[in-house]
Motif scaffolding. Sequence first.
Motif, PDB file in Angstrom:
ATOM      1  N   GLU A   1      51.421  34.372  14.361  1.00  0.00           N
ATOM      2  CA  GLU A   1      50.407  34.173  15.480  1.00  0.00           C
ATOM      3  C   GLU A   1      49.969  32.677  15.454  1.00  0.00           C
ATOM      4  O   GLU A   1      49.223  32.304  16.719  1.00  0.00           O
ATOM      5  CB  GLU A   1      49.076  34.992  15.159  1.00  0.00           C
ATOM      6  CG  GLU A   1      49.460  36.761  14.770  1.00  0.00           C
ATOM      7  CD  GLU A   1      50.093  36.796  13.509  1.00  0.00           C
ATOM      8  OE1 GLU A   1      51.323  37.267  13.527  1.00  0.00           O
ATOM      9  OE2 GLU A   1      49.424  36.728  12.593  1.00  0.00           O
ATOM     10  N   THR A   2      49.745  32.136  14.366  1.00  0.00           N
ATOM     11  CA  THR A   2      49.586  30.594  14.438  1.00  0.00           C
ATOM     12  C   THR A   2      50.680  29.689  15.198  1.00  0.00           C
ATOM     13  O   THR A   2      50.372  28.354  15.274  1.00  0.00           O
ATOM     14  CB  THR A   2      49.201  30.028  13.216  1.00  0.00           C
ATOM     15  OG1 THR A   2      50.350  29.996  12.512  1.00  0.00           O
ATOM     16  CG2 THR A   2      48.035  30.785  12.203  1.00  0.00           C
ATOM     17  N   ALA A   3      51.686  30.400  15.456  1.00  0.00           N
ATOM     18  CA  ALA A   3      52.965  29.715  16.354  1.00  0.00           C
ATOM     19  C   ALA A   3      53.080  28.161  15.761  1.00  0.00           C
ATOM     20  O   ALA A   3      53.013  27.353  16.528  1.00  0.00           O
ATOM     21  CB  ALA A   3      52.326  29.670  17.658  1.00  0.00           C
TER      22      ALA A   3
ATOM     23  N   HIS B   1      58.319  35.357  14.238  1.00  0.00           N
ATOM     24  CA  HIS B   1      58.299  33.740  14.555  1.00  0.00           C
ATOM     25  C   HIS B   1      59.174  33.601  15.677  1.00  0.00           C
ATOM     26  O   HIS B   1      60.136  34.385  15.981  1.00  0.00           O
ATOM     27  CB  HIS B   1      58.634  32.888  13.583  1.00  0.00           C
ATOM     28  CG  HIS B   1      57.757  32.758  12.624  1.00  0.00           C
ATOM     29  ND1 HIS B   1      56.817  31.937  12.535  1.00  0.00           N
ATOM     30  CD2 HIS B   1      57.551  33.520  11.221  1.00  0.00           C
ATOM     31  CE1 HIS B   1      56.047  32.116  11.411  1.00  0.00           C
ATOM     32  NE2 HIS B   1      56.442  32.975  10.829  1.00  0.00           N
ATOM     33  N   ASP B   2      58.688  32.754  16.775  1.00  0.00           N
ATOM     34  CA  ASP B   2      59.409  32.700  17.997  1.00  0.00           C
ATOM     35  C   ASP B   2      60.720  31.521  17.754  1.00  0.00           C
ATOM     36  O   ASP B   2      60.630  30.749  17.023  1.00  0.00           O
ATOM     37  CB  ASP B   2      58.705  31.943  19.011  1.00  0.00           C
ATOM     38  CG  ASP B   2      59.191  31.619  20.196  1.00  0.00           C
ATOM     39  OD1 ASP B   2      60.524  31.719  20.350  1.00  0.00           O
ATOM     40  OD2 ASP B   2      58.483  30.842  21.229  1.00  0.00           O
TER      41      ASP B   2
END
Length: 240
Positions: free
Chosen positions: A199-201, A225-226
């Motif tokens: 969520e913290t990208a 994770h993206d």
Amino acid sequence: MIKRLNWRVATLVSTRQETPTARTLVFDVPGWPGHLPGQHVDVRLTAPDGYSTQRSYSIANASSEDRLELTVQTVGDGEVSPYLTEVLEPGDQIELRGPVGGWFVWRPHSSPPVLLVGGGSGIVPLMAMVRSRGKSDTPFRLLYSLRDPGQLFYADELEKVMAGVEVAYLYTRIAPPDAGRAAGRLQAADLIAYGWPPETAPDVYVCGPTGFVEAAADLLTGLGHDPAKIRTERFGPTGG
Ligand SMILES: Cc1cc2nc3c(=O)[nH]c(=O)nc-3n(C[C@H](O)[C@H](O)[C@H](O)COP(=O)(O)OP(=O)(O)OC[C@H]3O[C@@H](n4cnc5c(N)ncnc54)[C@H](O)[C@@H]3O)c2cc1C
């Protein structure tokens, strides 16, 4: 426009032994254009009979410095690495070209948190990022997977407290008694315990042997994770 990189002559100025089988080589490279942390150079060695061979090595030092530092791990039956770690002496010259690479780089002013995941000598370009961070307020977390405590590179520097940089050592074969984690390969639980939540990208950089990089990237995407934020560098045989 793609710029052609020229071979430059680099003179070895000094060396530092990191472990019994790895050493840092400090070069003076006249006309060196500077680098971004994460980039590498191609090193070319030429024998007196004209035979020549080249390998890639990540740049280890901060981008703010003029000199160039490489840290090389000896590969037992290797052609190039034992020459760099055992034979080359201060005053000797090699050829190199670079800096090479535009994707696996951290630009010191980028702002999301940074997650660095290194396996073995894959710590080298990640250390360049840590060293280049300077007084930036970007928070860093470094997960450093290594076989045993005797394989630790940059021990004195990493063991100093660096504000904004958290370091977790993940031993794969032999863990010291105070490690807080049994020896074993990188797992999702390690990324949860010591990394940043998806969520913290965070900007994620993974480097090491091919198998390590693929496993780590799979674990990271499995955690959410993206994939577009995960940059990888594989230290297989050059070109592999
Ligand atoms: C972009 C990039 C950056 C790199 N940065 C670094 C760095 O900072 N520090 C560093 O020490 N190395 C780094 N490497 C690895 C390096 O380029 C060489 O592959 C390594 O030094 C071995 O070269 P050699 O001539 O000694 O071995 P070779 O003569 O090429 O190979 C000898 C034997 O070892 C195997 N082998 C080759 N390379 C490896 C390897 N990396 N791991 C395990 N087995 C191997 C070969 O398959 C062969 O069986 C990097 C590689 C790439 C692609």
